[in-house]
Design a protein around this motif. Sequence first.
Motif, PDB file in Angstrom:
ATOM      1  N   MET A   1       0.676  -1.118  -0.101  1.00  0.00           N
ATOM      2  CA  MET A   1       0.099   0.083  -0.065  1.00  0.00           C
ATOM      3  C   MET A   1       0.875   1.338  -0.077  1.00  0.00           C
ATOM      4  SD  MET A   1      -3.098  -0.812   2.543  1.00  0.00           S
ATOM      5  CE  MET A   1      -3.877   0.497   2.144  1.00  0.00           C
ATOM      6  N   GLY A   2       0.280   2.216  -0.376  1.00  0.00           N
ATOM      7  CA  GLY A   2       1.188   3.557  -0.400  1.00  0.00           C
ATOM      8  C   GLY A   2       0.138   4.705  -0.436  1.00  0.00           C
ATOM      9  N   GLU A   3       0.838   6.053   0.035  1.00  0.00           N
ATOM     10  CA  GLU A   3      -0.332   7.165   0.015  1.00  0.00           C
ATOM     11  C   GLU A   3      -0.871   7.531  -0.791  1.00  0.00           C
ATOM     12  OE1 GLU A   3       0.571  11.753   1.793  1.00  0.00           O
ATOM     13  OE2 GLU A   3       2.113  10.246   1.441  1.00  0.00           O
ATOM     14  N   LYS A   4      -1.956   7.936  -0.899  1.00  0.00           N
ATOM     15  CA  LYS A   4      -2.886   8.536  -2.063  1.00  0.00           C
ATOM     16  C   LYS A   4      -3.132   9.945  -1.254  1.00  0.00           C
ATOM     17  CE  LYS A   4      -5.366   6.255  -5.119  1.00  0.00           C
ATOM     18  NZ  LYS A   4      -6.701   5.592  -5.723  1.00  0.00           N
TER      19      LYS A   4
ATOM     20  N   ALA B   1       3.751  12.616   8.061  1.00  0.00           N
ATOM     21  CA  ALA B   1       3.862  11.710   7.220  1.00  0.00           C
ATOM     22  C   ALA B   1       2.807  11.475   6.414  1.00  0.00           C
ATOM     23  CB  ALA B   1       3.687  10.291   8.359  1.00  0.00           C
ATOM     24  N   LEU B   2       1.544  12.023   6.643  1.00  0.00           N
ATOM     25  CA  LEU B   2       0.330  12.261   5.791  1.00  0.00           C
ATOM     26  C   LEU B   2      -0.229  13.385   5.912  1.00  0.00           C
ATOM     27  CD1 LEU B   2      -1.506   8.734   6.621  1.00  0.00           C
ATOM     28  CD2 LEU B   2       0.100   9.375   4.397  1.00  0.00           C
ATOM     29  N   LYS B   3      -0.813  14.273   4.814  1.00  0.00           N
ATOM     30  CA  LYS B   3      -1.397  15.455   4.837  1.00  0.00           C
ATOM     31  C   LYS B   3      -2.594  15.552   4.018  1.00  0.00           C
ATOM     32  CE  LYS B   3      -0.020  20.406   4.238  1.00  0.00           C
ATOM     33  NZ  LYS B   3       0.834  21.189   3.702  1.00  0.00           N
TER      34      LYS B   3
ATOM     35  N   GLY C   1       3.118   4.303  -3.767  1.00  0.00           N
ATOM     36  CA  GLY C   1       4.076   5.513  -3.536  1.00  0.00           C
ATOM     37  C   GLY C   1       5.771   5.230  -3.435  1.00  0.00           C
ATOM     38  N   ASP C   2       6.187   5.993  -3.415  1.00  0.00           N
ATOM     39  CA  ASP C   2       7.918   6.040  -3.226  1.00  0.00           C
ATOM     40  C   ASP C   2       7.988   5.560  -1.727  1.00  0.00           C
ATOM     41  OD1 ASP C   2       8.259   6.729  -5.801  1.00  0.00           O
ATOM     42  OD2 ASP C   2       8.630   8.703  -5.293  1.00  0.00           O
ATOM     43  N   SER C   3       9.372   5.206  -1.698  1.00  0.00           N
ATOM     44  CA  SER C   3       9.752   4.768  -0.055  1.00  0.00           C
ATOM     45  C   SER C   3       9.622   6.103   0.727  1.00  0.00           C
ATOM     46  CB  SER C   3      11.080   4.117  -0.170  1.00  0.00           C
ATOM     47  OG  SER C   3      11.285   2.925  -0.913  1.00  0.00           O
TER      48      SER C   3
END
Length: 211
Positions: free
Chosen positions: A1-4, A47-49, A65-67
Motif C-alpha cells: 500500500m502507499g499514500e494517496k 507523514a500524511l497530509k 508510492g515511493d519509499s
Amino acid sequence: MGEKKGSARGERTAAPARGRRRRPLSENSEIISLSKVCKAYSTGAPALKDVDLHINRGEFVFIVGDSGSGKSTLIKLLLRELTITSGSINVMGYDLAKIKHRKIPKFRRNIGIVFQDFRLFAFPVWKNITAGGERLEERIRKALRQADAEGLVQAMPQGLDTNLYKNLGDGVEISGGEAQKLALARALYKDAPVVILDEPTAALDPRAEAE
C-alpha cells in the motif's frame, strides 16, 4: 500500500462518524473512509497530509508510492496501531479517532492483514492461520489452498530474523516465500470484510506472484 494524497474518489464524500457507536454497514456503504487525514510524528514532520480516501464494499484498491511516502503509516492508521493527528478515519463503522482501547482487539478481528515482515509465530501452521481463534479444519485447508500453501500443514516457523524458518521437532523448513504464503492464508482464513496487504508478493517468484 502507499499514500494517496487528495481525493481518492472526488465524486463521493465521506460519511461522517457520529458518536462512539458502530454504524451498521449496508451492502453498498463505504467500508473505509478517510477525510482530511493528517499524521505527524513527534519530530513534527508530516507523514500524511490532507488524505481523502473512500472505499466501498467489494472494491479492490492499490495504493502506491515511493519509499517514505506514507504507505506504512497509512496501514498502521487503518489497523489503529497509530492515531491520526487530525481529520477523521472510519473503518467498518468504527470511528478510529474515538474507539476505546478495550475495543481495538475486537475491531482487528474483522481485518485480514498480510504484514511486510509476515509476523508469524513459533507455533504450528494451523495456530498461525487461526491466530488464536477457533480451529476450523475445512477453512484452514481452504485458506492454504487459496494461498498455494497446502504443503505447510506441519511446518512450524521459529524466527523472523532470516528468510528460513525451522521446526525444532521434525526439521521442516519453510522459505521466505512460503512464509509469505502462510501469512496470506492467515488473512484469507478470517474471511474478513477488509483485507489489507502490505507488499504481499515481495518474497514470491514470478509464477506465484501472478497466481
